[in-house]
Design a protein around this motif. Structure first.
Motif, mmCIF file in Angstrom:
data_model
loop_
_atom_site.group_PDB
_atom_site.id
_atom_site.type_symbol
_atom_site.label_atom_id
_atom_site.label_comp_id
_atom_site.label_asym_id
_atom_site.label_seq_id
_atom_site.Cartn_x
_atom_site.Cartn_y
_atom_site.Cartn_z
ATOM 1 N N PRO A 69 23.140 11.798 -6.237
ATOM 2 C CA PRO A 69 22.923 10.366 -6.475
ATOM 3 C C PRO A 69 23.778 9.869 -7.643
ATOM 4 O O PRO A 69 23.753 10.427 -8.733
ATOM 5 C CB PRO A 69 21.435 10.276 -6.823
ATOM 6 C CG PRO A 69 20.831 11.496 -6.224
ATOM 7 C CD PRO A 69 21.900 12.558 -6.291
ATOM 8 N N GLY A 70 24.553 8.826 -7.407
ATOM 9 C CA GLY A 70 25.421 8.289 -8.447
ATOM 10 C C GLY A 70 26.761 8.973 -8.513
ATOM 11 O O GLY A 70 27.709 8.439 -9.076
ATOM 12 N N GLY A 71 26.867 10.178 -7.973
ATOM 13 C CA GLY A 71 28.126 10.913 -7.956
ATOM 14 C C GLY A 71 28.627 11.288 -9.342
ATOM 15 O O GLY A 71 27.867 11.344 -10.302
ATOM 16 N N TYR A 72 29.908 11.542 -9.405
ATOM 17 C CA TYR A 72 30.569 11.878 -10.666
ATOM 18 C C TYR A 72 30.921 10.552 -11.334
ATOM 19 O O TYR A 72 31.792 9.825 -10.884
ATOM 20 C CB TYR A 72 31.824 12.695 -10.381
ATOM 21 C CG TYR A 72 32.529 13.214 -11.609
ATOM 22 C CD1 TYR A 72 32.249 14.476 -12.102
ATOM 23 C CD2 TYR A 72 33.483 12.440 -12.267
ATOM 24 C CE1 TYR A 72 32.896 14.966 -13.219
ATOM 25 C CE2 TYR A 72 34.131 12.927 -13.390
ATOM 26 C CZ TYR A 72 33.842 14.180 -13.855
ATOM 27 O OH TYR A 72 34.484 14.651 -14.977
ATOM 28 N N ARG A 73 30.219 10.205 -12.408
ATOM 29 C CA ARG A 73 30.347 8.867 -12.993
ATOM 30 C C ARG A 73 31.338 8.835 -14.147
ATOM 31 O O ARG A 73 31.247 9.630 -15.081
ATOM 32 C CB ARG A 73 28.983 8.367 -13.458
ATOM 33 C CG ARG A 73 28.017 8.291 -12.303
ATOM 34 C CD ARG A 73 26.661 7.751 -12.640
ATOM 35 N NE ARG A 73 26.164 8.100 -13.952
ATOM 36 C CZ ARG A 73 25.331 7.345 -14.641
ATOM 37 N NH1 ARG A 73 24.893 6.212 -14.143
ATOM 38 N NH2 ARG A 73 24.890 7.725 -15.820
ATOM 39 N N GLU A 74 32.263 7.883 -14.057
ATOM 40 C CA GLU A 74 33.239 7.645 -15.108
ATOM 41 C C GLU A 74 33.379 6.140 -15.310
ATOM 42 O O GLU A 74 33.263 5.382 -14.356
ATOM 43 C CB GLU A 74 34.624 8.171 -14.734
ATOM 44 C CG GLU A 74 34.735 9.657 -14.600
ATOM 45 C CD GLU A 74 36.150 10.088 -14.269
ATOM 46 O OE1 GLU A 74 36.764 10.758 -15.092
ATOM 47 O OE2 GLU A 74 36.626 9.723 -13.166
ATOM 48 N N SER A 75 33.627 5.736 -16.549
ATOM 49 C CA SER A 75 33.891 4.332 -16.856
ATOM 50 C C SER A 75 34.929 4.284 -17.961
ATOM 51 O O SER A 75 35.048 5.215 -18.762
ATOM 52 C CB SER A 75 32.623 3.618 -17.326
ATOM 53 O OG SER A 75 31.680 3.563 -16.275
ATOM 54 N N GLY A 76 35.639 3.178 -18.023
ATOM 55 C CA GLY A 76 36.627 2.985 -19.071
ATOM 56 C C GLY A 76 35.978 2.927 -20.442
ATOM 57 O O GLY A 76 34.805 2.557 -20.569
ATOM 58 N N GLU A 77 36.739 3.277 -21.457
ATOM 59 C CA GLU A 77 36.194 3.341 -22.808
ATOM 60 C C GLU A 77 35.628 1.992 -23.268
ATOM 61 O O GLU A 77 34.588 1.943 -23.917
ATOM 62 C CB GLU A 77 37.254 3.852 -23.785
ATOM 63 C CG GLU A 77 38.520 3.032 -23.800
ATOM 64 C CD GLU A 77 39.660 3.717 -24.506
ATOM 65 O OE1 GLU A 77 39.495 4.101 -25.665
ATOM 66 O OE2 GLU A 77 40.717 3.868 -23.886
ATOM 67 N N PHE A 78 36.278 0.889 -22.916
ATOM 68 C CA PHE A 78 35.800 -0.417 -23.346
ATOM 69 C C PHE A 78 34.573 -0.845 -22.545
ATOM 70 O O PHE A 78 33.679 -1.515 -23.066
ATOM 71 C CB PHE A 78 36.926 -1.455 -23.270
ATOM 72 C CG PHE A 78 38.038 -1.128 -24.228
ATOM 73 C CD1 PHE A 78 37.853 -1.244 -25.595
ATOM 74 C CD2 PHE A 78 39.248 -0.670 -23.756
ATOM 75 C CE1 PHE A 78 38.857 -0.920 -26.485
ATOM 76 C CE2 PHE A 78 40.265 -0.337 -24.639
ATOM 77 C CZ PHE A 78 40.077 -0.468 -26.005
ATOM 78 N N GLU A 79 34.504 -0.448 -21.284
ATOM 79 C CA GLU A 79 33.314 -0.722 -20.481
ATOM 80 C C GLU A 79 32.114 0.021 -21.066
ATOM 81 O O GLU A 79 31.010 -0.528 -21.141
ATOM 82 C CB GLU A 79 33.543 -0.293 -19.033
ATOM 83 C CG GLU A 79 32.353 -0.541 -18.133
ATOM 84 C CD GLU A 79 32.544 -0.040 -16.706
ATOM 85 O OE1 GLU A 79 31.587 -0.138 -15.927
ATOM 86 O OE2 GLU A 79 33.632 0.455 -16.370
ATOM 87 N N ILE A 80 32.312 1.256 -21.499
ATOM 88 C CA ILE A 80 31.222 2.032 -22.091
ATOM 89 C C ILE A 80 30.776 1.400 -23.405
ATOM 90 O O ILE A 80 29.572 1.308 -23.685
ATOM 91 C CB ILE A 80 31.630 3.508 -22.268
ATOM 92 C CG1 ILE A 80 31.707 4.178 -20.894
ATOM 93 C CG2 ILE A 80 30.639 4.238 -23.178
ATOM 94 C CD1 ILE A 80 32.214 5.595 -20.921
ATOM 95 N N LEU A 81 31.724 0.957 -24.220
ATOM 96 C CA LEU A 81 31.352 0.276 -25.468
ATOM 97 C C LEU A 81 30.500 -0.956 -25.169
ATOM 98 O O LEU A 81 29.475 -1.187 -25.814
ATOM 99 C CB LEU A 81 32.599 -0.125 -26.254
ATOM 100 C CG LEU A 81 33.339 1.007 -26.948
ATOM 101 C CD1 LEU A 81 34.643 0.502 -27.548
ATOM 102 C CD2 LEU A 81 32.470 1.646 -28.013
ATOM 103 N N TYR A 82 30.927 -1.742 -24.183
ATOM 104 C CA TYR A 82 30.164 -2.933 -23.812
ATOM 105 C C TYR A 82 28.760 -2.542 -23.330
ATOM 106 O O TYR A 82 27.766 -3.167 -23.718
ATOM 107 C CB TYR A 82 30.883 -3.743 -22.730
ATOM 108 C CG TYR A 82 30.034 -4.875 -22.235
ATOM 109 C CD1 TYR A 82 29.926 -6.051 -22.971
ATOM 110 C CD2 TYR A 82 29.292 -4.756 -21.063
ATOM 111 C CE1 TYR A 82 29.111 -7.084 -22.544
ATOM 112 C CE2 TYR A 82 28.475 -5.780 -20.629
ATOM 113 C CZ TYR A 82 28.383 -6.943 -21.367
ATOM 114 O OH TYR A 82 27.568 -7.950 -20.945
ATOM 115 N N MET A 83 28.678 -1.532 -22.480
ATOM 116 C CA MET A 83 27.390 -1.097 -21.948
ATOM 117 C C MET A 83 26.453 -0.681 -23.083
ATOM 118 O O MET A 83 25.255 -1.010 -23.070
ATOM 119 C CB MET A 83 27.577 0.063 -20.964
ATOM 120 C CG MET A 83 28.239 -0.339 -19.670
ATOM 121 S SD MET A 83 28.805 1.063 -18.679
ATOM 122 C CE MET A 83 27.280 1.924 -18.366
#
Length: 129
Positions: A69-83
């Motif tokens: 579920p959700g798979g292998y999750r990756e996000s950009g560094e700025f997206e993670i900061l925002y999150m």
């Protein structure tokens, strides 16, 4: 919110609760200190960091083949900061949980005054000099 359903095993829990940061340059890789391999670290904490790049495609394939579920999750560094900042904002603006220790405006130990924090009037340089 993160674990609304029962997670049948530890591996699935790691996949569902961990997100790797996608770095845009070597400085970001240094600054983030290995967050581009957070899942690899959580699953194999004693593995040397130098092996994580080789492990990444194996975990991606595992997640896909096993329909994690959700798979292998990756996000950009700025997206993670925002999150993260958005989560901090939502927590700060939320109502307190009834019966929880009072802590707003009093730091981490707002509910526990051990008496030796300079901010709590405990031991500080002023009292030692």
């Amino acid at each position: 919110e993160y674990f609304e359903e029962y997670q049948p095993d530890w591996v699935t829990a790691q996949f569902r609760s961990t997100r790797n940061a996608v770095m845009t340059n070597p400085f970001s890789e240094w600054l983030w200190g290995g967050m581009q391999y957070q899942l690899e670290h959580h699953l194999f904490p004693s593995m040397p960091r130098s092996k994580y790049p080789q492990l990444k495609p194996i975990l991606q394939k595992f997640a896909e083949e096993n329909e994690v579920p959700g798979g292998y999750r990756e996000s950009g560094e700025f997206e993670i900061l925002y999150m993260n900042w958005d989560l901090y904002r939502r927590v700060a603006e939320s109502e307190p949980v009834p019966g929880a220790p009072y802590s707003r405006g009093h730091g981490q130990l707002g509910a526990i005054n051990l008496g030796f924090s300079p901010g709590a009037g405990g031991v500080g340089l002023g009292k030692l000099l």
